[in-house]
Structure formats: C-alpha cells, structure tokens
Enzyme design. Structure first.
Site, mmCIF file in Angstrom:
data_model
loop_
_atom_site.group_PDB
_atom_site.id
_atom_site.type_symbol
_atom_site.label_atom_id
_atom_site.label_comp_id
_atom_site.label_asym_id
_atom_site.label_seq_id
_atom_site.Cartn_x
_atom_site.Cartn_y
_atom_site.Cartn_z
ATOM 1 N N GLU A 292 9.282 3.564 2.083
ATOM 2 C CA GLU A 292 8.161 4.195 1.385
ATOM 3 C C GLU A 292 7.493 3.149 0.488
ATOM 4 O O GLU A 292 8.140 2.586 -0.404
ATOM 5 C CB GLU A 292 8.660 5.373 0.548
ATOM 6 N N GLU A 322 -2.767 1.683 -0.459
ATOM 7 C CA GLU A 322 -1.754 0.757 0.040
ATOM 8 C C GLU A 322 -2.122 0.224 1.426
ATOM 9 O O GLU A 322 -1.909 -0.952 1.722
ATOM 10 C CB GLU A 322 -0.394 1.465 0.067
ATOM 11 N N ASP A 476 5.650 11.261 -1.820
ATOM 12 C CA ASP A 476 7.077 11.298 -1.509
ATOM 13 C C ASP A 476 7.443 12.594 -0.786
ATOM 14 O O ASP A 476 8.214 12.583 0.171
ATOM 15 C CB ASP A 476 7.897 11.163 -2.804
#
Length: 494
Positions: A292, A322, A476
């Site tokens: 992750e 990201e 998450d």
C-alpha cells in the site's frame, strides 16, 4: 402471464446484446421498442445512484477460495483528527499563501503546506522535523474542542478493516503503544515484540468541501497529515514482521509504511530501503504481497521504490496523487502533467497503470517481476488493472472497494443513496492516445472492462458522499476490501 415474462426477458437479452455490441446504438431504435412499463426499472422511479447501489448488492460476491490468515505491517499509530483551519487559528497562525514543503520545520511551514493542499482539495502527508515544536502542536490538537482519537497508520487501518470478517485471522506488526493496543479490534493478533511503552501520534488536519480560510477555498473535502514519528519513519518493525510470518503462516501479506522513511533523509532511506528489500525477499515466494503506497514528494525515493520494491510484490494500492507522482518520478506517460485537473482522465490513468505493469510487473511471461495487480482509487471511480491469468473475481473486488468508499465516507455501514452522488464520467476512452476504445459505464452493470495487451482493466464508479464525515483511512479500507474479494488463481498464467 409467463408468456409476457418470457417475452420481456428475451427482449432484455436482445437489448443487452445490442448495447454491448454497439454502445452507440441510435437512441431512436431503442425508443421504437415498446418495453413493458415496469416501475422498478423506470428512470423517474430510480436514480442512477439507486441503480448502481442495487447492482452492487447483487453483483458483489466473495470468491470461491478466500484468505484465512493475513499478516499486516508495519506502520501503526494513534490518529488525532481535528479541524485544520480551527487548529491553525488556535495556534495563532494567520492565513497566507500556500507553498509545499517536502519536510516541515516550523508552524509557518505547516501553514503554507496545509494551504497549498487545501486549495487543491488534495490529500498529503509530511514529516515534521522538530520534535519539541511537534509535541506542542500535538498537545494543542488533542485539547482542541471536537478532536477525536482513532486507530491510525495504513497497516493498523487495513488490519482493522480485515478484522471485520470473523473468519479471517489477522496479525498486525508495528509500533503498538498502550492507547493503540486498547483501540485495536480484539480479533487482531499483535506479537509481543511489537508492543512499546509509548504511542506514536499523527495529526490529521481535515477540511470540508467549500471551507474557506483567508482567500483559500477547498474544492472538496480532504485532509493533511503530519507527524514526528521515528519508529514508523525507520520501519523499525519490518524485521520483526518478517520473522513472525514463519509461525503465523499467512496466505496473504499486506505491507505499508515505506512512505514514512522519506522524511528521514536520503542517507537513512537509501540504506534502510536495501535492508527492507532483503527482508521482503525473505518472504516465501508462494505468499502474495500487497504493497500500500502513500503520499511522497522525493522523486528519487519514489523511483527507488519503483525499481527495487515493486518488482518483488504481487499487488499495489494507490490513489491519483501517488499514481501521477510515480509516473513523474519514472518519466512515464503524462509525466508532464503538473497535477490532475478535476477528475483524473480515465484514459490517462489507464496509460500509467499499463506502463507500471509493463515496466515493473509481469506483463510478459519472460519477466521475472512478481507485480500482477494494481488497485487504483480516486474520489469518483476505481480501477483494478491485472495481468491476465493471475487474479480472479476482480469485478466484484473493484465494486466492493467502491461500495466501502461510498458508505464509510458518510460514516455508515451501508450505502444511503440519498447521501451520495455520481461524479464519474459515463463515457470515456481506454487510452489518452491512439489506438483507443470508446467506453461507457452502464449503471445497471457498473463495471466496465477493457484489455490492453496482457492486462485487463475493471473500472467502476464511486457514489461520492455529499457530506463526508471522515476521509482518513478510506484508501486503506478500499484496498482491504478489494483484497478480501480477490482470489489468487492457481492455474498457470497466459
């Protein structure tokens, strides 16, 4: 009665065939077909959000082979969640102009970086170098009216989400202090070596969509995270984590926290990353590893992760910030984009995902890389890109991730269609360049699938919460849910 039902079913099949064979079928042809007036399928009765939500409930099913033991590591902390504007005002900081800082050294740096990201509605995470100044800000945050304490750190949050499945045993390794241990789900196993005397605190400055401070207005709700966290910053639990796998014998490993090392400086992260790669390489090859990712600013560090870590993991999870930064660091597709403008273009995202799997994954049988899966999430939609032959149940997995984003952002256990809205494009392209395929999203079957080479893409819309209560940990939860619904195939690929 049964004849009418049969005729309606055949007609639905025929329309479906024409829709998928030619999504651009002239509207007048469809209008000329006289369909029975079923109230449940009338657009005036059901909003597009209702149609998508109902389809999720029907189509999201668990895979035949499910994980029984998942080991998660290695970043864990206590999150102090507070109003960003409120805290900065309490610290007697005046609004001004925004400026990004790779590392925060003072209250002024914090204010400038917060404004920079608030103006863009973008999530970010930074290291605060001055321990004394950080402790003063942390005390002010904990005492601020309405401040809330939560389980924090990607690994702990993923562990918490996985622990909601009663048949799944979860091991969590990371710096677990007394407060965090007390807050963790009782189903989570924490090795004694992971327990420490004090907690690591992360400050999360949230802002709402449309919130104003000085001349800055947030285009959407999001948060800015910062900490002075040395345990997580050095990934000090990594070796303990890998050593504990022999006894625990997981069938899936989830790894996070690499982004925390960035704030330690180049000398430390270069050395520690080499050690991390050796430790990860010790994990048995038959156990898939999901990595992750999280917010980073150092292109050299991101490039090192891309070159050294990505090829030795099976799956990665990341958001639009990201993804673009990863492409910029590796001079990949659309690296010239300074930032996404609004909702990221599906074709551009697809280009970057394909590039990652081709350059750093096993998109060809001759490749020695292990990476075969990327779970991408942005506010309006999610995409799961997988190399053919390795992963199953990915349509359900991508929908499950979107469903949890829609419910959790609103602070609910299930989707409330009155509190969410569709923001995803209903028409888009498989690539930003040529050759490309024109694609559309059908709300009744809300997964669009396309292939490029040996890579298959599954895309679904998110029903975006109109007034999100909490944005922290959404990524998450999305990745955890996507993994629960994913199945690793046992047959040979290709």
């Amino acid at each position: 009665m049964w004849r009418k039902a049969s005729a309606a079913a055949l007609l639905a099949l025929a329309v479906g065939y024409f829709y998928y064979g030619s999504p651009d079928l002239p509207e007048q042809i469809l209008q000329s077909i006289s369909l029975p007036n079923f109230q449940s399928s009338s657009p005036s009765q059901n909003s597009v959000e209702q149609v998508i939500s109902a389809a999720w409930e029907t189509l999201i099913t668990l895979p035949t082979r499910q994980w029984s033991k998942v080991a998660v590591g290695v970043n864990a902390c206590v999150d102090v969640v507070v109003s960003g504007v409120g805290l900065l005002q309490a610290l007697a900081v005046d609004p001004g102009t925004g400026l990004d800082h790779e590392v925060l050294h003072s209250k002024e740096d914090l204010k400038e970086a917060f404004i920079h990201f608030m103006a863009r509605g973008a999530a970010a995470e930074r290291f605060f170098s001055d321990n004394e100044a950080f402790q003063r800000i942390a005390r002010a945050a904990a005492e601020y009216p309405g401040a809330k304490l939560y389980v924090g750190g990607n690994a702990a949050l993923i562990g918490q989400k996985l622990a909601t499945y009663p048949d799944l045993m979860v091991l969590l390794c990371g710096p677990v202090g007394p407060k965090l241990h007390e807050m963790l789900d009782e189903q989570i196993v924490v090795p004694p070596e992971s327990l420490q005397e004090t907690d690591e605190y992360h400050l999360i400055l949230e802002y709402k969509a449309g919130e104003q401070w000085g001349s800055t207005q947030a285009p959407q709700a999001n948060r800015f995270i910062f900490s002075h966290d040395v345990s997580n910053g050095e990934m000090s639990s990594l070796e303990t984590f890998v050593a504990s796998l022999d006894e625990f014998e997981p069938d899936l490993v989830v790894l996070s926290g690499l982004h925390m090392m960035e704030g330690q400086g180049r000398e430390l992260w270069e050395e520690r990353l080499k050690e991390a790669v050796l430790a990860i390489s010790d994990i048995p090859k038959d156990i898939p590893i999901h990595l992750e990712l999280a917010s980073m600013t150092d292109k050299d560090y991101m490039n090192s992760i891309m070159q050294e870590v990505m090829p030795i993991v099976s799956s990665i999870g990341l958001n639009e910030q990201e993804l673009l930064f990863l492409s910029q660091a590796g001079e990949g597709p659309h690296a010239d984009l300074a930032a996404w403008k609004g909702i990221p273009d599906v074709g551009q995202v697809s280009d970057i995902l394909l590039w990652i799997l081709e350059q750093h994954g096993r998109s060809e049988p001759s490749s020695e890389a292990d990476l075969t899966r990327i779970h991408f999430h942005t506010l309006a939609y999610h995409i799961l890109a997988t190399v053919d032959g390795y992963w199953g149940n990915q349509a359900a997995a991508v929908m499950a991730g979107a469903r949890v984003a829609s419910s959790q952002a609103c602070g609910l256990q299930s989707v409330d269609v009155s509190k969410v809205e569709l923001k995803a494009p209903l028409q888009f392209h498989s690539s930003h360049g040529e050759p490309r395929e024109k694609l559309s999203l059908n709300p009744a079957e809300p997964v669009t699938v396309w292939r490029r080479g040996n890579v298959t893409f599954h895309m679904t819309a998110v029903l975006v919460c109109k007034q999100p209560l909490r944005t922290v940990g959404l990524g998450d939860a999305i990745s955890a849910e996507g993994l629960v619904y994913s199945e690793l195939k046992t047959q040979q690929p290709f």
